[in-house]
Design a protein around this motif. Sequence first.
Motif, PDB file in Angstrom:
ATOM      1  N   UNK A  83       0.804  -1.224   0.000  1.00 43.99           N
ATOM      2  CA  UNK A  83       0.000   0.000   0.000  1.00 43.99           C
ATOM      3  C   UNK A  83       0.832   1.267   0.000  1.00 43.99           C
ATOM      4  N   UNK A  84       2.139   1.131  -0.180  1.00 42.86           N
ATOM      5  CA  UNK A  84       3.015   2.308  -0.080  1.00 42.86           C
ATOM      6  C   UNK A  84       2.752   3.328  -1.196  1.00 42.86           C
ATOM      7  N   UNK A  85       2.430   2.863  -2.407  1.00 37.75           N
ATOM      8  CA  UNK A  85       2.216   3.810  -3.507  1.00 37.75           C
ATOM      9  C   UNK A  85       0.942   4.628  -3.278  1.00 37.75           C
ATOM     10  N   UNK A  86      -0.087   3.974  -2.751  1.00 33.27           N
ATOM     11  CA  UNK A  86      -1.322   4.678  -2.426  1.00 33.27           C
ATOM     12  C   UNK A  86      -1.060   5.783  -1.389  1.00 33.27           C
ATOM     13  N   UNK A  87      -0.313   5.431  -0.355  1.00 35.28           N
ATOM     14  CA  UNK A  87      -0.007   6.402   0.702  1.00 35.28           C
ATOM     15  C   UNK A  87       0.846   7.539   0.126  1.00 35.28           C
ATOM     16  N   UNK A  88       1.800   7.191  -0.730  1.00 41.28           N
ATOM     17  CA  UNK A  88       2.659   8.199  -1.359  1.00 41.28           C
ATOM     18  C   UNK A  88       1.828   9.182  -2.191  1.00 41.28           C
TER      19      UNK A  88
ATOM     20  N   UNK B  97      -0.256  16.996  -0.328  1.00 43.99           N
ATOM     21  CA  UNK B  97       0.040  18.063   0.636  1.00 43.99           C
ATOM     22  C   UNK B  97       0.948  19.092  -0.031  1.00 43.99           C
ATOM     23  N   UNK B  98       0.675  20.405   0.167  1.00 48.08           N
ATOM     24  CA  UNK B  98       1.468  21.419  -0.554  1.00 48.08           C
ATOM     25  C   UNK B  98       2.948  21.456  -0.172  1.00 48.08           C
ATOM     26  N   UNK B  99       3.301  20.918   0.982  1.00 48.84           N
ATOM     27  CA  UNK B  99       4.711  20.969   1.418  1.00 48.84           C
ATOM     28  C   UNK B  99       5.566  19.860   0.825  1.00 48.84           C
ATOM     29  N   UNK B 100       4.922  18.887   0.152  1.00 53.89           N
ATOM     30  CA  UNK B 100       5.666  17.681  -0.218  1.00 53.89           C
ATOM     31  C   UNK B 100       5.923  17.587  -1.721  1.00 53.89           C
ATOM     32  N   UNK B 101       6.885  16.726  -2.063  1.00 52.55           N
ATOM     33  CA  UNK B 101       7.156  16.407  -3.464  1.00 52.55           C
ATOM     34  C   UNK B 101       7.658  14.964  -3.503  1.00 52.55           C
ATOM     35  N   UNK B 102       6.975  14.118  -4.287  1.00 53.62           N
ATOM     36  CA  UNK B 102       7.349  12.710  -4.369  1.00 53.62           C
ATOM     37  C   UNK B 102       8.398  12.504  -5.454  1.00 53.62           C
ATOM     38  N   UNK B 103       9.587  12.052  -5.058  1.00 54.62           N
ATOM     39  CA  UNK B 103      10.642  11.773  -6.046  1.00 54.62           C
ATOM     40  C   UNK B 103      10.605  10.327  -6.518  1.00 54.62           C
ATOM     41  N   UNK B 104       9.826   9.488  -5.838  1.00 52.79           N
ATOM     42  CA  UNK B 104       9.697   8.092  -6.260  1.00 52.79           C
ATOM     43  C   UNK B 104      10.768   7.204  -5.647  1.00 52.79           C
ATOM     44  N   UNK B 105      11.146   6.163  -6.384  1.00 52.62           N
ATOM     45  CA  UNK B 105      12.103   5.178  -5.873  1.00 52.62           C
ATOM     46  C   UNK B 105      13.498   5.547  -6.366  1.00 52.62           C
ATOM     47  N   UNK B 106      14.160   6.434  -5.635  1.00 48.89           N
ATOM     48  CA  UNK B 106      15.451   6.944  -6.116  1.00 48.89           C
ATOM     49  C   UNK B 106      16.512   5.851  -6.209  1.00 48.89           C
TER      50      UNK B 106
ATOM     51  N   UNK C 254       2.656  13.386 -10.222  1.00 48.21           N
ATOM     52  CA  UNK C 254       3.795  12.826  -9.491  1.00 48.21           C
ATOM     53  C   UNK C 254       4.962  12.704 -10.452  1.00 48.21           C
ATOM     54  N   UNK C 255       6.101  13.265 -10.062  1.00 48.11           N
ATOM     55  CA  UNK C 255       7.312  13.089 -10.865  1.00 48.11           C
ATOM     56  C   UNK C 255       8.166  12.001 -10.235  1.00 48.11           C
ATOM     57  N   UNK C 256       7.522  10.882  -9.948  1.00 46.90           N
ATOM     58  CA  UNK C 256       8.214   9.806  -9.259  1.00 46.90           C
ATOM     59  C   UNK C 256       8.897   8.903 -10.277  1.00 46.90           C
TER      60      UNK C 256
END
Length: 328
Positions: free
Chosen positions: A29-34, A40-49, A278-280
């Motif tokens: 369920x990690x992708x759903x939570x991500x 949220x305006x403070x966050x940015x998802x970079x994905x699986x670096x 998402x730019x993951x």
Amino acid sequence: MTNANTNPTSPGTDQRQRVLFIGGLGRSGTTLIEKLLNEAPETFAVGETVHLWERGVRDQERCGCGERFADCEHWPEVGRLAFGGWDALDLRRAIDLRWSVDRSRRMPQILGAHRNKPLKDDQLEYLELMRKVLLASAERSGASVLLDSSKHLSTAALLALDPALDVRVLHVVRDPRGVAYSWTKAVARPETDGEMMPTYRPSRTAMRWVTDNRGFDTLAKAGVPTLRLRYEDFLADPAGSLRAIGELAGIDSLCSGDALPFLDTSTDPVGATISTPMHSVAGNPLRFGGAELALKLDDAWRTELDAKARATVTRITRPALGRYGYTA
Ligand SMILES: [Zn+2]
């Protein structure tokens, strides 16, 4: 939810870049939570670096925004800010470093560094690459909290050693029979042309479940601020769970007590509207698209996982099941 170890620092006194690392086994369920946290305006998802060097820079797979890596609005700019362009990076060296440094078998050494033993030269070299990518991602996005969903224990433990990063870990745990069932199913990878995600035998998933979860508990004990969240508890109370995650990572908009604009808690199951691209890099196919989501527990394993596989997973994970609130 267990607050294993939180040590929030007050804003303004800490110049380090905050990173919320989403850890745990894939298919928990990690992708759903991500996706929800990325609203949220403070966050940015970079994905699986952890997969950035191969799947992004080398293979030019599609970013979570749907564009090829080189055509996305985020990643080419990150390459420029971090290295003067991805072409200027010694990619062969970066990939070699990832495969020598970010490995489960080096966990004893990485945990040793958490107890103040010096890092090896290759670890320092790899951390410098990762730090440049993450700081460039923060600079380009303007986000105060980056979401890294690499999931691997070794990646979390390494990043938490970097003095420029303030890493907090969301450790997601799901019933191992649900995880095992999910990994037996064939899932296409939409970022490629026709490739499939791998499948794994239930016994293999069960063994990973035991060792990875134990490892995240050890990392929390070593002092890395960690929140353990069960997938099942998240879906029972998405708003409350997001508030707890917000408190862990200092994401104020999630813990103000106000209703979250992207959640509709008037329905059962709770609905979510995803509107932030998402730019993951890399990750689960769910990261593409899906504007309207129903936050519904997936427990198909209860009827679909065959009895023999279920017994195998239960037998292997039995010593650890109770620790995470599951029963045989
Ligand atoms: Zn993108």
